[in-house]
Design an enzyme around this catalytic site. Structure first.
Site, PDB file in Angstrom:
ATOM      1  N   HIS A  32      20.886 -13.767   8.191  1.00 38.98           N
ATOM      2  CA  HIS A  32      21.238 -15.073   8.743  1.00 38.98           C
ATOM      3  C   HIS A  32      22.576 -14.939   9.467  1.00 38.98           C
ATOM      4  O   HIS A  32      23.150 -13.833   9.554  1.00 38.98           O
ATOM      5  CB  HIS A  32      21.295 -16.133   7.628  1.00 38.98           C
ATOM      6  CG  HIS A  32      22.105 -15.721   6.442  1.00 38.98           C
ATOM      7  ND1 HIS A  32      23.466 -15.531   6.510  1.00 38.98           N
ATOM      8  CD2 HIS A  32      21.751 -15.432   5.168  1.00 38.98           C
ATOM      9  CE1 HIS A  32      23.914 -15.165   5.335  1.00 38.98           C
ATOM     10  NE2 HIS A  32      22.893 -15.089   4.496  1.00 38.98           N
ATOM     11  N   HIS A  35      25.355 -12.849   7.898  1.00 40.15           N
ATOM     12  CA  HIS A  35      25.249 -11.396   8.113  1.00 40.15           C
ATOM     13  C   HIS A  35      25.630 -11.040   9.555  1.00 40.15           C
ATOM     14  O   HIS A  35      26.318 -10.059   9.806  1.00 40.15           O
ATOM     15  CB  HIS A  35      23.812 -10.912   7.884  1.00 40.15           C
ATOM     16  CG  HIS A  35      23.303 -11.103   6.491  1.00 40.15           C
ATOM     17  ND1 HIS A  35      22.312 -11.986   6.176  1.00 40.15           N
ATOM     18  CD2 HIS A  35      23.666 -10.508   5.322  1.00 40.15           C
ATOM     19  CE1 HIS A  35      22.055 -11.925   4.889  1.00 40.15           C
ATOM     20  NE2 HIS A  35      22.866 -11.038   4.325  1.00 40.15           N
ATOM     21  N   GLN A  59      20.437  -4.823  -9.456  1.00 40.67           N
ATOM     22  CA  GLN A  59      21.385  -5.927  -9.585  1.00 40.67           C
ATOM     23  C   GLN A  59      20.700  -7.250  -9.940  1.00 40.67           C
ATOM     24  O   GLN A  59      21.348  -8.282 -10.031  1.00 40.67           O
ATOM     25  CB  GLN A  59      22.240  -6.080  -8.328  1.00 40.67           C
ATOM     26  CG  GLN A  59      21.513  -6.554  -7.088  1.00 40.67           C
ATOM     27  CD  GLN A  59      22.403  -6.486  -5.850  1.00 40.67           C
ATOM     28  OE1 GLN A  59      22.685  -5.409  -5.331  1.00 40.67           O
ATOM     29  NE2 GLN A  59      22.854  -7.623  -5.370  1.00 40.67           N
ATOM     30  N   LYS A 146      33.206 -13.402   1.880  1.00 45.07           N
ATOM     31  CA  LYS A 146      33.968 -14.022   0.794  1.00 45.07           C
ATOM     32  C   LYS A 146      33.098 -14.927  -0.082  1.00 45.07           C
ATOM     33  O   LYS A 146      33.538 -15.391  -1.118  1.00 45.07           O
ATOM     34  CB  LYS A 146      35.101 -14.865   1.379  1.00 45.07           C
ATOM     35  CG  LYS A 146      36.290 -14.062   1.875  1.00 45.07           C
ATOM     36  CD  LYS A 146      37.285 -15.034   2.471  1.00 45.07           C
ATOM     37  CE  LYS A 146      38.657 -14.451   2.649  1.00 45.07           C
ATOM     38  NZ  LYS A 146      39.581 -15.440   3.231  1.00 45.07           N
ATOM     39  N   LYS A 147      31.872 -15.218   0.369  1.00 45.39           N
ATOM     40  CA  LYS A 147      31.017 -16.096  -0.450  1.00 45.39           C
ATOM     41  C   LYS A 147      30.759 -15.464  -1.817  1.00 45.39           C
ATOM     42  O   LYS A 147      30.775 -16.127  -2.829  1.00 45.39           O
ATOM     43  CB  LYS A 147      29.697 -16.395   0.254  1.00 45.39           C
ATOM     44  CG  LYS A 147      28.886 -17.412  -0.541  1.00 45.39           C
ATOM     45  CD  LYS A 147      27.716 -17.918   0.232  1.00 45.39           C
ATOM     46  CE  LYS A 147      26.402 -17.381  -0.207  1.00 45.39           C
ATOM     47  NZ  LYS A 147      26.130 -17.241  -1.602  1.00 45.39           N
ATOM     48  N   GLN A 151      32.037 -10.305  -6.276  1.00 41.60           N
ATOM     49  CA  GLN A 151      31.509  -9.025  -5.784  1.00 41.60           C
ATOM     50  C   GLN A 151      32.551  -8.345  -4.894  1.00 41.60           C
ATOM     51  O   GLN A 151      32.837  -7.150  -5.036  1.00 41.60           O
ATOM     52  CB  GLN A 151      30.223  -9.281  -4.994  1.00 41.60           C
ATOM     53  CG  GLN A 151      29.771  -8.118  -4.133  1.00 41.60           C
ATOM     54  CD  GLN A 151      28.423  -8.350  -3.474  1.00 41.60           C
ATOM     55  OE1 GLN A 151      27.410  -8.300  -4.149  1.00 41.60           O
ATOM     56  NE2 GLN A 151      28.380  -8.576  -2.176  1.00 41.60           N
ATOM     57  N   SER A 183      23.084 -18.448   2.908  1.00 43.44           N
ATOM     58  CA  SER A 183      22.629 -17.489   1.914  1.00 43.44           C
ATOM     59  C   SER A 183      21.144 -17.286   2.161  1.00 43.44           C
ATOM     60  O   SER A 183      20.440 -18.242   2.531  1.00 43.44           O
ATOM     61  CB  SER A 183      22.834 -18.075   0.506  1.00 43.44           C
ATOM     62  OG  SER A 183      22.007 -17.404  -0.425  1.00 43.44           O
ATOM     63  N   SER A 184      20.662 -16.068   1.931  1.00 46.31           N
ATOM     64  CA  SER A 184      19.216 -15.833   2.095  1.00 46.31           C
ATOM     65  C   SER A 184      18.445 -16.714   1.125  1.00 46.31           C
ATOM     66  O   SER A 184      17.315 -17.113   1.392  1.00 46.31           O
ATOM     67  CB  SER A 184      18.898 -14.365   1.838  1.00 46.31           C
ATOM     68  OG  SER A 184      19.670 -13.559   2.706  1.00 46.31           O
TER      69      SER A 184
HETATM   70  O1  PAF Z   1      25.746  -9.020  -1.162  1.00 47.13           O
HETATM   71  C1  PAF Z   1      24.665  -8.413  -1.103  1.00 47.13           C
HETATM   72  O2  PAF Z   1      23.780  -8.697  -0.277  1.00 47.13           O
HETATM   73  C2  PAF Z   1      24.380  -7.299  -2.089  1.00 47.13           C
HETATM   74  O3  PAF Z   1      24.959  -7.559  -3.325  1.00 47.13           O
HETATM   75  C3  PAF Z   1      24.794  -5.923  -1.569  1.00 47.13           C
HETATM   76  C4  PAF Z   1      26.284  -5.842  -1.319  1.00 47.13           C
HETATM   77  C5  PAF Z   1      24.043  -5.609  -0.280  1.00 47.13           C
HETATM   78  C6  PAF Z   1      24.432  -4.840  -2.589  1.00 47.13           C
HETATM   79  O4  PAF Z   1      23.080  -4.806  -2.849  1.00 47.13           O
END
Ligand code: PAF
Length: 274
Positions: A32, A35, A59, A146-147, A151, A183-184
């Site tokens: 989106h 990205h 994850q 930053k969202k 992470q 966000s996806s």
């Molecule tokens: O933020 C994300 O989309 C994921 O956590 C990432 C950094 C690609 C790792 O899988």
């Protein structure tokens, strides 16, 4: 744009760019405008931009949305090509993970609070895959939004503490016209849920206004946000400093207000940096 699905082939291809500045944008696809803003920044700042699309199984918790995570691979390829990506990496799980492999464990405190508390083990998987992707791409710079504030913090911490040579570039949150952070996972929302979800960013904006008018108490700000979000199932509202220590008193330039909440069955996160 070159597309690779095999890690070995990508590593071999990249070896010719040793003297070039490589920018890297890791993604899980369903690209989106958030990205795209990371990609455009990388294209501007580097000689070569690599994007990865990999829905990283490690994850996701067992009860999460790994199987239904949005997939738009053909559209994503077009988006990357149009945005000026040089190399797109779309590996399978087998190209990334090994049998009985060693693993990275997120820091015991900062990796297991907030997102890490509600999604235990999530950051182990994130750090494991990010480390692999940074090593594969040999990126000079890697771009993170930053969202996903925690992470971003943990990736920076990993890069620092494992002495990795990559600069982690923090990028602003991109929002739709109603303020909803892109966000996806927004794809899961119905139109009425989407409207309800905009309350999250509005509450953060209102909190920022209160703070700029002099309110410093985290407790009061959190109460105000919770009041505004009564018809949304809040998982947490928290205020931390830039090192992810919980803050009782807000400090301009060193606070992040974080929200995780369910709108319907969709879990959303958002935050504002004060
Ligand atoms: O933020 C994300 O989309 C994921 O956590 C990432 C950094 C690609 C790792 O899988």
């Amino acid at each position: 744009m070159k597309i690779f699905t095999k890690t070995k082939n990508l590593i071999e291809y990249i070896s010719q760019f040793r003297n070039k500045q490589i920018g890297f944008v890791p993604t899980m696809g369903a690209l989106h405008n958030g990205h795209i803003s990371l990609i455009k920044r990388s294209v501007q700042e580097n000689d070569i931009t690599i994007v990865s699309i990999f829905v990283n199984p490690t994850q996701f918790l067992e009860n999460e949305d790994f199987d239904k995570y949005p997939k738009k691979i053909e559209a994503d390829k077009k988006v990357c090509n149009f945005a000026g990506v040089d190399i797109l990496f779309i590996p399978s799980k087998e190209e990334i993970y090994f049998k009985d492999e060693l693993s990275i464990v997120a820091p015991k405190t900062k990796g297991f609070i907030l997102e890490g508390y509600h999604r235990p083990g999530h950051f182990n998987g994130v750090l494991q895959v990010v480390l692999k992707l940074l090593n594969i791409t040999k990126a000079n710079k890697a771009y993170f939004g930053k969202k996903d504030a925690q992470q971003l913090y943990l990736v920076k911490k990993m890069v620092n503490e494992l002495f990795l040579p990559t600069d982690i570039i923090e990028c602003e949150i991109i929002r739709d016209e109603n303020g909803l952070a892109l966000s996806s996972r927004n794809d899961y929302l119905t139109s009425s849920e989407k409207e309800r979800a905009t309350k999250i960013s509005r509450s953060l904006k209102n909190a920022a206004k209160l703070i700029s008018n002099g309110e410093k108490s985290s407790k009061k700000i959190k109460e105000k946000i919770k009041n505004e979000l009564q018809d949304i199932k809040i998982e947490y509202v928290e205020i931390v400093d830039r090192d992810f220590n919980i803050q009782n008193e807000i400090a301009i330039g060193d606070s992040i207000i974080l929200i995780a909440a369910f709108v319907g069955i969709t879990r959303l996160i958002d935050n504002i940096w004060i």
